[in-house]
Design a protein around this motif. Structure first.
Motif, PDB file in Angstrom:
ATOM      1  N   PRO A  39       0.808  -1.109   0.203  1.00  0.00           N
ATOM      2  CA  PRO A  39      -0.154  -0.088   0.078  1.00  0.00           C
ATOM      3  C   PRO A  39       0.916   1.155  -0.027  1.00  0.00           C
ATOM      4  CG  PRO A  39      -0.845  -1.492   1.547  1.00  0.00           C
ATOM      5  CD  PRO A  39       0.350  -1.973   1.241  1.00  0.00           C
ATOM      6  N   CYS A  40       2.057   1.352   0.737  1.00  0.00           N
ATOM      7  CA  CYS A  40       2.821   2.335   0.654  1.00  0.00           C
ATOM      8  C   CYS A  40       3.612   2.613  -0.805  1.00  0.00           C
ATOM      9  CB  CYS A  40       3.955   2.040   1.748  1.00  0.00           C
ATOM     10  SG  CYS A  40       3.228   2.032   3.451  1.00  0.00           S
ATOM     11  N   SER A  41       3.694   1.503  -1.288  1.00  0.00           N
ATOM     12  CA  SER A  41       4.425   1.712  -2.713  1.00  0.00           C
ATOM     13  C   SER A  41       3.375   2.333  -3.800  1.00  0.00           C
ATOM     14  CB  SER A  41       5.046   0.403  -3.294  1.00  0.00           C
ATOM     15  OG  SER A  41       5.479   0.539  -4.344  1.00  0.00           O
ATOM     16  N   ILE A  42       2.026   1.654  -3.448  1.00  0.00           N
ATOM     17  CA  ILE A  42       1.024   2.079  -4.250  1.00  0.00           C
ATOM     18  C   ILE A  42       0.924   3.475  -3.988  1.00  0.00           C
ATOM     19  CG2 ILE A  42      -1.295   2.108  -4.892  1.00  0.00           C
ATOM     20  CD1 ILE A  42      -1.073  -0.874  -4.183  1.00  0.00           C
ATOM     21  N   GLN A  43       0.841   4.161  -3.015  1.00  0.00           N
ATOM     22  CA  GLN A  43       0.530   5.448  -2.911  1.00  0.00           C
ATOM     23  C   GLN A  43       1.686   6.249  -3.094  1.00  0.00           C
ATOM     24  OE1 GLN A  43      -0.867   6.523   1.018  1.00  0.00           O
ATOM     25  NE2 GLN A  43       0.445   5.330   2.109  1.00  0.00           N
ATOM     26  N   GLN A  44       2.842   6.061  -2.751  1.00  0.00           N
ATOM     27  CA  GLN A  44       4.011   6.858  -3.213  1.00  0.00           C
ATOM     28  C   GLN A  44       4.172   6.975  -4.791  1.00  0.00           C
ATOM     29  OE1 GLN A  44       7.948   5.081  -2.912  1.00  0.00           O
ATOM     30  NE2 GLN A  44       8.787   7.284  -2.070  1.00  0.00           N
ATOM     31  N   ASN A  45       3.858   5.977  -5.448  1.00  0.00           N
ATOM     32  CA  ASN A  45       3.700   5.978  -7.157  1.00  0.00           C
ATOM     33  C   ASN A  45       2.544   6.956  -7.421  1.00  0.00           C
ATOM     34  OD1 ASN A  45       5.757   4.492  -7.755  1.00  0.00           O
ATOM     35  ND2 ASN A  45       4.680   2.575  -8.025  1.00  0.00           N
ATOM     36  N   ALA A  46       1.550   6.794  -6.763  1.00  0.00           N
ATOM     37  CA  ALA A  46       0.206   7.833  -7.199  1.00  0.00           C
ATOM     38  C   ALA A  46       0.593   9.148  -6.679  1.00  0.00           C
ATOM     39  CB  ALA A  46      -1.212   7.346  -6.245  1.00  0.00           C
ATOM     40  N   ARG A  47       1.323   9.521  -5.811  1.00  0.00           N
ATOM     41  CA  ARG A  47       1.645  10.860  -5.447  1.00  0.00           C
ATOM     42  C   ARG A  47       2.740  11.507  -6.425  1.00  0.00           C
ATOM     43  NH1 ARG A  47       1.624   8.846  -0.102  1.00  0.00           N
ATOM     44  NH2 ARG A  47       3.945   8.678  -0.150  1.00  0.00           N
ATOM     45  N   GLN A  48       3.535  10.576  -6.904  1.00  0.00           N
ATOM     46  CA  GLN A  48       4.352  10.967  -7.797  1.00  0.00           C
ATOM     47  C   GLN A  48       4.045  11.500  -9.039  1.00  0.00           C
ATOM     48  OE1 GLN A  48       7.745  11.006  -7.196  1.00  0.00           O
ATOM     49  NE2 GLN A  48       7.951  12.199  -9.056  1.00  0.00           N
ATOM     50  N   VAL A  49       2.935  10.576  -9.605  1.00  0.00           N
ATOM     51  CA  VAL A  49       2.397  10.942 -10.812  1.00  0.00           C
ATOM     52  C   VAL A  49       1.136  11.967 -10.909  1.00  0.00           C
ATOM     53  CG1 VAL A  49       2.969   8.669 -12.139  1.00  0.00           C
ATOM     54  CG2 VAL A  49       0.506   9.042 -10.925  1.00  0.00           C
ATOM     55  N   GLY A  50       0.868  12.574  -9.618  1.00  0.00           N
ATOM     56  CA  GLY A  50       0.053  13.591  -9.483  1.00  0.00           C
ATOM     57  C   GLY A  50      -1.466  13.040  -8.798  1.00  0.00           C
ATOM     58  N   GLN A  51      -1.670  11.771  -8.534  1.00  0.00           N
ATOM     59  CA  GLN A  51      -2.840  11.360  -7.987  1.00  0.00           C
ATOM     60  C   GLN A  51      -2.817  11.731  -6.559  1.00  0.00           C
ATOM     61  OE1 GLN A  51      -5.266  10.582 -10.342  1.00  0.00           O
ATOM     62  NE2 GLN A  51      -3.947  11.604 -11.661  1.00  0.00           N
TER      63      GLN A  51
END
Length: 121
Positions: free
Chosen positions: A98-110
């Motif tokens: 879950p931490c990885s998923i949200q880190q990627n989401a934040r990186q792409v602007g989600q």
């Protein structure tokens, strides 16, 4: 596609409480932010549901959704000029999904519970 060259993620792996709705979504229904991230990465905002279903199907059938997140993590790093370490990234995807998923989401602007936003050039 928007690229940020800085050699690191814009937020930390454990910065989940910076965006509580996204944090809860990643922990309770990780396929949604995963799908949105893929939709942004591949430039098709209408594909987030398909990516969410792929993630869910892989999770149900094999339990190996961490492999999808590992590949997503590698793609985010490639596109944003972030150095990668495949072993470290695989461990993060498997043990901190879950931490990885949200880190990627934040990186792409989600952020939050909103779907993919139109990209700005």
């Amino acid at each position: 596609q928007r690229r940020v060259h800085g050699g690191q993620y814009t937020s930390g792996l454990c910065d989940c409480f910076d965006d509580v709705p996204q944090c809860l979504l990643a922990w309770c229904c990780g396929c949604v932010p995963y799908g949105r991230t893929q939709a942004v990465l591949y430039g098709d905002p209408n594909s987030s549901t398909m990516w969410c279903l792929v993630f869910t199907a892989i999770a149900i059938v094999t339990g190996c959704q961490c492999v999808l997140e590992f590949m997503s993590r590698q793609e985010v790093q490639r596109r944003y000029g972030i150095p990668n370490d495949a072993v470290k990234d695989f461990c993060i995807a498997c043990w901190c999904l879950p931490c990885s998923i949200q880190q990627n989401a934040r990186q792409v602007g989600q952020t939050g519970c909103d779907g993919p936003q139109p990209q700005q050039m």
